[in-house]
Design an enzyme around this catalytic site. Sequence first.
Site, mmCIF file in Angstrom:
data_model
loop_
_atom_site.group_PDB
_atom_site.id
_atom_site.type_symbol
_atom_site.label_atom_id
_atom_site.label_comp_id
_atom_site.label_asym_id
_atom_site.label_seq_id
_atom_site.Cartn_x
_atom_site.Cartn_y
_atom_site.Cartn_z
ATOM 1 C CG ASP A 1 -8.703 5.073 0.191
ATOM 2 O OD1 ASP A 1 -9.822 5.480 -0.166
ATOM 3 O OD2 ASP A 1 -8.140 4.104 -0.353
ATOM 4 N NE ARG B 1 -4.132 1.710 1.256
ATOM 5 C CZ ARG B 1 -5.183 2.088 0.533
ATOM 6 N NH1 ARG B 1 -5.295 1.752 -0.733
ATOM 7 N NH2 ARG B 1 -6.152 2.783 1.074
ATOM 8 C CB THR C 1 -9.381 -1.382 -7.684
ATOM 9 O OG1 THR C 1 -9.476 -0.151 -7.048
ATOM 10 C CG2 THR C 1 -8.328 -2.242 -7.071
ATOM 11 C CG ASN D 1 -8.826 5.732 -4.474
ATOM 12 O OD1 ASN D 1 -9.648 4.845 -4.270
ATOM 13 N ND2 ASN D 1 -8.874 6.890 -3.838
ATOM 14 N N GLY E 1 -13.687 -2.209 -6.059
ATOM 15 C CA GLY E 1 -14.967 -1.633 -5.642
ATOM 16 C C GLY E 1 -14.928 -0.794 -4.380
ATOM 17 N N GLY E 2 -13.725 -0.373 -3.934
ATOM 18 C CA GLY E 2 -13.686 0.419 -2.703
ATOM 19 C C GLY E 2 -14.393 -0.354 -1.596
ATOM 20 C CB SER F 1 -6.979 -0.433 1.890
ATOM 21 O OG SER F 1 -7.436 -1.064 0.729
ATOM 22 C CB SER F 2 -12.321 -1.571 1.276
ATOM 23 O OG SER F 2 -12.828 -0.559 2.087
HETATM 24 O O1 DON Z 1 -8.118 0.935 -0.865
HETATM 25 C C1 DON Z 1 -9.317 1.083 -1.054
HETATM 26 O O2 DON Z 1 -10.185 0.651 -0.351
HETATM 27 C C2 DON Z 1 -9.761 1.804 -2.308
HETATM 28 N N1 DON Z 1 -8.913 2.917 -2.547
HETATM 29 C C3 DON Z 1 -9.740 0.821 -3.428
HETATM 30 C C4 DON Z 1 -10.213 1.427 -4.676
HETATM 31 C C5 DON Z 1 -11.089 0.569 -5.455
HETATM 32 O O3 DON Z 1 -11.301 -0.577 -5.185
HETATM 33 C C6 DON Z 1 -11.727 1.240 -6.578
HETATM 34 N N2 DON Z 1 -12.642 0.372 -7.254
HETATM 35 N N3 DON Z 1 -13.760 0.595 -7.568
#
Ligand code: DON
Length: 609
Positions: free
Chosen positions: A445, A122, A403, A423, A495-496, A474-475
């Site tokens: 984030d 990360r 992502t 991101n 997907g965040g 992060s997720s």
């Molecule tokens: O680290 C995270 O949780 C987010 N920045 C990840 C970004 C992500 O999965 C974007 N996808 N839709």
Amino acid sequence: MFGTAPLIEMIAVKIGTIYEISMIRQQVAALFASFLFAINSIAAQEPTTTPCYQAAVSSSQPLATQIGLDILSKGGNAVDAAVAIGYALAVVEPCCGNLGGGGFMLIRLQDEPAQTHFINFREKAPAKLTSDLFFNAQGEFQSQLARRGYLSAGIPGTVMGLNTALEKFGSLPLKTVINPAIKLAKHGFTLHDTHAKLLENAAPALSQDSNAKKVFIRDGKPHQAGQRLIQPQLASTLTTIAKKGTAAFYQGDIAEKIVASSNKHHGVMTLDDFKKYTVSFEQPVTCHYRGYDIITSPPPSGGGIALCEMLKILEKYEISCNQCPPSTRIHLMIEAMRYSFADRNHHLGDPVFVNNPIDKLLSAEHINDIEKSIRLRQATPSELICPQQKMPQQQPSKETANTTHYSVIDKHGNAVSVTYSLNSYFGAKVMPDNTGFLLNNHINDFTIIKGQRNIYDLQTGSRNILTGTKRPLSSMAPTLLLKDGQLKLILGTPGGPTIITTLLQTLVKYLDQDMSLQTAIDKPRFHMQCQPNTVFMEANVFSPEVAKQLQAMGHHLQQGSIYHTEEWGAVAAIEVETKATADGEKAQICYRPVIDRRRPDGQVGGLTG
Ligand code: DON
């Protein structure tokens, strides 16, 4: 992109003549024919009809999948293939694959006993990055500075992450695994419709950066489907990494270019940030769910802990019975999401800076307390468990995000699950001079100031407060599922925050509702993250009757996602199936790769024999 079997045979013969490997030509042709046919045959089929592969890849791009399989067919292991795919996606999926971002790699080596390793690559905040840099002279918070441009970028971890994995667990030289990516960057590749749509959406922002504009915009217009995207500067950066290794990025040429561009655009990155950047090995988070073991991502991801917490809450209830009203199962899943997100957002952060109460959050006591608070037919008001903090004025986010996740398994059973990211789509939308790659916007984030919402509308707590050299929460959650010590699934998704709820729904559908993996992945999804107090829905996820029942319980339903898309997530998974052979004795292992229908360019493939 692949034609019929005879055509494939012809291509295979052609490739057989190109590859100088010590096998007779027909054998090579047959091998490549079966290999290409393998890729060709799967995409549209249900897993039950897919061949029994002895090695497999699931990724978001056909060229990346092909490169992974090529490395595996040359005798490389799953880590070699994963590193090659990581570099390839940085070329063929510029929105999301990257050199300028970061992520997580979960590896399970088929040693005796099997060993699991988690590499945390990360991004870290530059040491001099402070929250006051995000305010204007009038004391107003400038949320857009945390979304685009050099202040929004963390020090990238991808190159060190991939190279560390290769050095520690790979078997091939760095040059061999980067080479396919260099060729694609140098000679170009044909853009698909999806690439073109993403470029069209991002064109106004990309055009504001002269370097990104040169790469992605032609004659004032974004590249179109069918055109070739040639990236000579990216090829040259990759060549430097292939020749000089990790040091080239963190102590040499490439760091200097990034820092010079950051200085030019009011960023605060320094050469020292790059010199001091490290990746870390962390203990994965593990939990049990109805006789299965889940191995998943630890902090700085909150994804694995939240996923385990949701599963542990659900394990308290009978949700698989056919007679149970679907609205009860869905209500309980929504509540599990709500409580687990409240914990994720409030308690977790970078383990170097905060003590993460993992054991406590996953303890029987905590889960029992949550069970006692959940009412069977009434939604918990989010305000009770995650009160909304007072928010600074901020412009609403228009960022869409993505992502990329990919999964690999080799013929020995070594498994790799990787999620890495910029991101938002195309990250910070800035490309340092003479590098050819985009930087992430992962500073978004962090909790930059109390109450600020990130592009996913998440309000995280003080444990995730922006601090120099810290990694943002992060997720992302590359994950493995095991049964009786045997690998069953390799999976993950972009997907965040919806990563966590996507994995939850995939596992519940697969394990509790007995769906095939493909069906479990393709079914419409919902998402709840405590704040906002809303259940986000993909189209047709609930029948009108179930929706009415949920509303009567007090759930607020809304079509569409938290980050401006109608659908979300893109699971790339591999299922491991152990079958008895005809004589009923020896077990035969099949790997069946699966890709989400939401990722039209996604491609699965495998090697037979
Ligand atoms: O680290 C995270 O949780 C987010 N920045 C990840 C970004 C992500 O999965 C974007 N996808 N839709």
